[in-house]
Every structure is written in C-alpha cells, then in structure tokens.
Design an enzyme around this catalytic site. Structure first.
Site, PDB file in Angstrom:
ATOM      1  N   GLN A  35      -8.155  10.954  -2.629  1.00 38.43           N
ATOM      2  CA  GLN A  35      -7.804  10.567  -3.997  1.00 38.43           C
ATOM      3  C   GLN A  35      -8.791  11.155  -5.002  1.00 38.43           C
ATOM      4  O   GLN A  35      -9.826  11.709  -4.617  1.00 38.43           O
ATOM      5  CB  GLN A  35      -7.799   9.037  -4.117  1.00 38.43           C
ATOM      6  CG  GLN A  35      -9.127   8.400  -3.700  1.00 38.43           C
ATOM      7  CD  GLN A  35      -9.010   6.994  -3.163  1.00 38.43           C
ATOM      8  OE1 GLN A  35      -7.988   6.341  -3.339  1.00 38.43           O
ATOM      9  NE2 GLN A  35     -10.051   6.500  -2.512  1.00 38.43           N
ATOM     10  N   HIS A  66     -13.817 -10.045  -7.407  1.00 39.22           N
ATOM     11  CA  HIS A  66     -14.547 -10.185  -6.142  1.00 39.22           C
ATOM     12  C   HIS A  66     -14.756 -11.644  -5.754  1.00 39.22           C
ATOM     13  O   HIS A  66     -14.649 -11.997  -4.582  1.00 39.22           O
ATOM     14  CB  HIS A  66     -15.876  -9.405  -6.203  1.00 39.22           C
ATOM     15  CG  HIS A  66     -15.667  -7.925  -6.249  1.00 39.22           C
ATOM     16  ND1 HIS A  66     -16.172  -7.124  -7.243  1.00 39.22           N
ATOM     17  CD2 HIS A  66     -14.980  -7.104  -5.424  1.00 39.22           C
ATOM     18  CE1 HIS A  66     -15.802  -5.867  -7.022  1.00 39.22           C
ATOM     19  NE2 HIS A  66     -15.085  -5.826  -5.922  1.00 39.22           N
ATOM     20  N   ASP A  90     -17.186  -0.086  -2.995  1.00 39.66           N
ATOM     21  CA  ASP A  90     -18.145  -0.309  -4.087  1.00 39.66           C
ATOM     22  C   ASP A  90     -19.201  -1.363  -3.742  1.00 39.66           C
ATOM     23  O   ASP A  90     -20.263  -1.395  -4.341  1.00 39.66           O
ATOM     24  CB  ASP A  90     -17.380  -0.725  -5.355  1.00 39.66           C
ATOM     25  CG  ASP A  90     -16.411  -1.875  -5.077  1.00 39.66           C
ATOM     26  OD1 ASP A  90     -16.844  -3.023  -5.074  1.00 39.66           O
ATOM     27  OD2 ASP A  90     -15.204  -1.604  -4.847  1.00 39.66           O
ATOM     28  N   ASP A 141     -10.465   4.813   8.735  1.00 43.78           N
ATOM     29  CA  ASP A 141      -9.190   4.264   8.300  1.00 43.78           C
ATOM     30  C   ASP A 141      -9.091   2.801   8.747  1.00 43.78           C
ATOM     31  O   ASP A 141      -9.134   2.509   9.945  1.00 43.78           O
ATOM     32  CB  ASP A 141      -8.068   5.098   8.935  1.00 43.78           C
ATOM     33  CG  ASP A 141      -6.689   4.671   8.456  1.00 43.78           C
ATOM     34  OD1 ASP A 141      -6.589   3.633   7.772  1.00 43.78           O
ATOM     35  OD2 ASP A 141      -5.719   5.380   8.770  1.00 43.78           O
ATOM     36  N   GLY A 142      -8.945   1.919   7.789  1.00 45.92           N
ATOM     37  CA  GLY A 142      -8.874   0.488   8.083  1.00 45.92           C
ATOM     38  C   GLY A 142      -7.729   0.141   9.025  1.00 45.92           C
ATOM     39  O   GLY A 142      -7.819  -0.807   9.819  1.00 45.92           O
ATOM     40  N   ASP A 159      -9.499  -5.293   0.398  1.00 51.28           N
ATOM     41  CA  ASP A 159      -9.934  -4.958  -0.958  1.00 51.28           C
ATOM     42  C   ASP A 159      -9.434  -3.551  -1.268  1.00 51.28           C
ATOM     43  O   ASP A 159     -10.209  -2.602  -1.336  1.00 51.28           O
ATOM     44  CB  ASP A 159     -11.471  -5.041  -0.997  1.00 51.28           C
ATOM     45  CG  ASP A 159     -12.028  -4.861  -2.387  1.00 51.28           C
ATOM     46  OD1 ASP A 159     -11.233  -4.720  -3.340  1.00 51.28           O
ATOM     47  OD2 ASP A 159     -13.262  -4.849  -2.528  1.00 51.28           O
ATOM     48  N   THR A 161      -6.686  -0.510  -3.067  1.00 50.28           N
ATOM     49  CA  THR A 161      -6.057  -0.081  -4.301  1.00 50.28           C
ATOM     50  C   THR A 161      -4.563  -0.432  -4.232  1.00 50.28           C
ATOM     51  O   THR A 161      -4.132  -1.178  -3.349  1.00 50.28           O
ATOM     52  CB  THR A 161      -6.332   1.426  -4.535  1.00 50.28           C
ATOM     53  OG1 THR A 161      -5.691   1.816  -5.740  1.00 50.28           O
ATOM     54  CG2 THR A 161      -5.835   2.302  -3.401  1.00 50.28           C
ATOM     55  N   ASP A 162      -3.759   0.065  -5.174  1.00 50.30           N
ATOM     56  CA  ASP A 162      -2.328  -0.256  -5.198  1.00 50.30           C
ATOM     57  C   ASP A 162      -1.616   0.366  -3.995  1.00 50.30           C
ATOM     58  O   ASP A 162      -2.121   1.310  -3.401  1.00 50.30           O
ATOM     59  CB  ASP A 162      -1.696   0.303  -6.497  1.00 50.30           C
ATOM     60  CG  ASP A 162      -2.172  -0.448  -7.731  1.00 50.30           C
ATOM     61  OD1 ASP A 162      -2.998  -1.359  -7.589  1.00 50.30           O
ATOM     62  OD2 ASP A 162      -1.709  -0.120  -8.831  1.00 50.30           O
ATOM     63  N   PRO A 166      -3.205   6.627  -0.003  1.00 45.20           N
ATOM     64  CA  PRO A 166      -3.814   6.213   1.267  1.00 45.20           C
ATOM     65  C   PRO A 166      -3.660   4.720   1.560  1.00 45.20           C
ATOM     66  O   PRO A 166      -3.860   4.289   2.690  1.00 45.20           O
ATOM     67  CB  PRO A 166      -5.298   6.567   1.081  1.00 45.20           C
ATOM     68  CG  PRO A 166      -5.512   6.678  -0.382  1.00 45.20           C
ATOM     69  CD  PRO A 166      -4.206   7.107  -0.971  1.00 45.20           C
TER      70      PRO A 166
HETATM   71  N1  AG3 Z   1      -9.131  -2.948  -5.966  1.00 42.56           N
HETATM   72  C1  AG3 Z   1      -8.100  -2.570  -6.885  1.00 42.56           C
HETATM   73  C2  AG3 Z   1      -7.038  -3.536  -7.170  1.00 42.56           C
HETATM   74  C3  AG3 Z   1      -5.826  -2.930  -7.785  1.00 42.56           C
HETATM   75  C4  AG3 Z   1      -6.002  -2.402  -9.184  1.00 42.56           C
HETATM   76  N2  AG3 Z   1      -4.766  -1.863  -9.669  1.00 42.56           N
HETATM   77  C5  AG3 Z   1      -4.591  -1.257 -10.836  1.00 42.56           C
HETATM   78  N3  AG3 Z   1      -5.515  -1.107 -11.679  1.00 42.56           N
HETATM   79  N4  AG3 Z   1      -3.392  -0.812 -11.113  1.00 42.56           N
HETATM   80  C6  AG3 Z   1     -10.396  -3.008  -6.550  1.00 42.56           C
HETATM   81  C7  AG3 Z   1     -11.513  -2.625  -5.694  1.00 42.56           C
HETATM   82  C8  AG3 Z   1     -12.754  -3.291  -6.157  1.00 42.56           C
HETATM   83  N5  AG3 Z   1     -13.621  -3.610  -5.096  1.00 42.56           N
END
Ligand code: AG3
Length: 282
Positions: A35, A66, A90, A141-142, A159, A161-162, A166
């Site tokens: 990404q 968090h 992070d 890879d989780g 935790d 992303t959308d 991936p």
């Molecule tokens: N995880 C992201 C959650 C989804 C955010 N989606 C969006 N902005 N469209 C965050 C990781 C932080 N540890």
C-alpha cells in the site's frame, strides 16, 4: 488525494463527499509492497498516518480508537496473559494491551514492515511500546499467522484498515473461524468494523460474517472524530458466548481505566447500547 492547495481529502465511496484537513507538511511517503504509506502534519491533529489515502490515526485522537478496540475485549477475556494484535503496526494497540497487569506476552503481527518503520519515525511515543520486553513483533500475513496458531491467545484484536487491498481477507468468515480456533476457551476477540453511519451495509455484512463463525457478535460504538462520519464501530466475539455488558472484570477495568483517556466502566457498559437504525440493520 492531495489538492494543490495542500488539503488532504478522504473521499467517501461514490465521491459524494469527503473528510478533509489541511496538510502543513508531508513527512513521509513511500509505496510498500502492499500500500501507499504516508504521514502528514497538521497543526491541530499532529501527525496523521494515511494508508492508501485512508486516515489510520492522528496524534490528537488515536486514543478513542485504541482504548475501545483493546479494553472492551480485554475486560471480557478471562485473566488475559497471552494476546495477539493483527495489524496495528503503529503500536497504539500494543500500548493499551500493556496497561493490563497480567499480560505476559503481546504478539503484534503486521503485514507491512513499512508501517512500523514510518511509525518509529513519526509516532515515536506509540511505537516505543514495540520495544517492551513482553512484545514480539512479527512482520507477516496475519491470515497465515492466525491459521497456524490454535488455542493460544486469550484475546485477539484485529487492528486493520478498511476491507480493501491487503485487508480484504481479514473480514472473511474463514478468517474469523481461524481466529476462534486461535483463542483459548474463555477468550475474546475484537475488530474494527467500519462506520454504521455511512457504511451500514458493509458494517452489517462484517457482523454477519462474525456471527456465522462465532455464533455470537456484539457490535459496539465509538466516536472517532478523524474517521469518515465520526461514528465508528468495533465488534466483540467470544469463543464461549456471554453478556459483554455485564460479564467483565470490573476490578481490572477500574484499575486500567485510570490510565485511559476514553475508556471506563460506564463506557464499557453503555457502548453496546445501539441506536434503532443499527439494530434494524443487524
Ligand atoms: N485502523 C483503521 C481503521 C479504519 C479507518 N478507515 C478509514 N479511515 N476509512 C487504524 C489503525 C490504527 N492502529
């Protein structure tokens, strides 16, 4: 997308609108194998991490997310000692896990080493927790990692992303089934499950997948000012079903929440109370 006058915009699906904030400076931008990883600076939000132009976290309000992703399942898990975070390179979720006195081992399984690299440089307070002696950082890879571990973790937090790129596989019934198998009997898992306000269908289909694999799923709400719509959800599942709003460790919750800026016992009990439009979608 960057506009010439230095505004970042996270477009909503169908280009009907956007979340936007001013970019004072671009601090980091690189394409990883998975990404586009970017960190920008804003005078109000502090440093902001973007993955494929989606806001992941800001210095200012990362604690909303968090706190709620981690402490809700941790309070429900039985004396969690051995825990797993999928994604979260992070370090924010790791920091919260370490607030629980009984935790002996935190595995962080992040697919993208570049996220960790960017966090080390631009979110040093968060990523410093990755160096704690109880933490094991696995860059992998989780999906594979979870498949290979059975009956091992007392709590697992996804935790991610959308559900694009991936992360798609992190929302599938198959993956949730493997998460269930990786949990110990009294274990709990949580995942971020998108915005019920502006992605209601996506939210309900994720919860549906979880129900299929676990036989239970408890969505709960958290305001996240820097995510689209500001109203976000996480969902909690158990290997052995129970009532999350009542059956949790109140003593540990009181103790831990003294160190939290968002989470506390009242929030724990209240967050499972859902508005009608969300209930109807489920
Ligand atoms: N995880 C992201 C959650 C989804 C955010 N989606 C969006 N902005 N469209 C965050 C990781 C932080 N540890």
């Amino acid at each position: 997308m960057m506009m010439p006058d230095s505004w970042f915009i996270e477009e909503f699906e169908g280009r009907v609108g956007a979340l936007s904030f001013h970019v004072d400076e671009v601090l980091f931008e690189k394409k990883s194998m998975y990404q586009n990883v970017k960190v920008v600076k804003n005078s109000f939000f502090g440093n902001v991490m973007l993955l494929d132009d989606l806001v992941m976290l800001t210095d200012k309000d990362e604690f909303f997310y968090h706190d709620m992703l981690v402490h809700v399942p941790m309070a429900c898990a039985d004396s969690p000692e051995n825990v797993l975070i999928v994604g979260g390179g992070d370090g924010g979720s790791v920091r919260e896990m370490l607030k629980h006195p009984g935790v002996r081992r935190v595995v962080l399984c992040e697919i993208d080493g570049m996220v960790i690299e960017a966090a080390r440089e631009f979110f040093p307070a968060l990523s410093s927790y990755l160096d704690d002696g109880r933490v094991e950082v696995v860059v992998a890879d989780g999906i594979e990692y979870v498949r290979a571990h059975k009956n091992e973790f007392d709590c697992i937090c996804i935790d991610s992303t959308d559900p694009i790129g991936p992360a798609v596989g992190l929302f599938s019934t198959e993956f949730y089934g493997n998460i269930r198998d990786a949990l110990t009997d009294r274990g709990a898992m949580s995942a971020q499950t998108e915005s019920p306000a502006w992605s209601l269908e996506q939210f309900s289909s994720i919860v549906h997948n979880m129900r299929q694999s676990f036989g239970n799923a408890y969505p709960y709400l958290v305001p996240i000012p820097c995510y689209p719509s500001g109203l976000w959800s996480c969902t909690l599942c158990f290997k052995q079903d129970r009532n999350p709003a009542e059956d949790f460790d109140r003593k540990r919750t009181e103790l831990v929440s003294e160190k939290c800026r968002y989470y506390n016992t009242d929030i724990h009990r209240a967050c499972f109370t859902l508005p009608n439009f969300v209930k109807q979608a489920l």
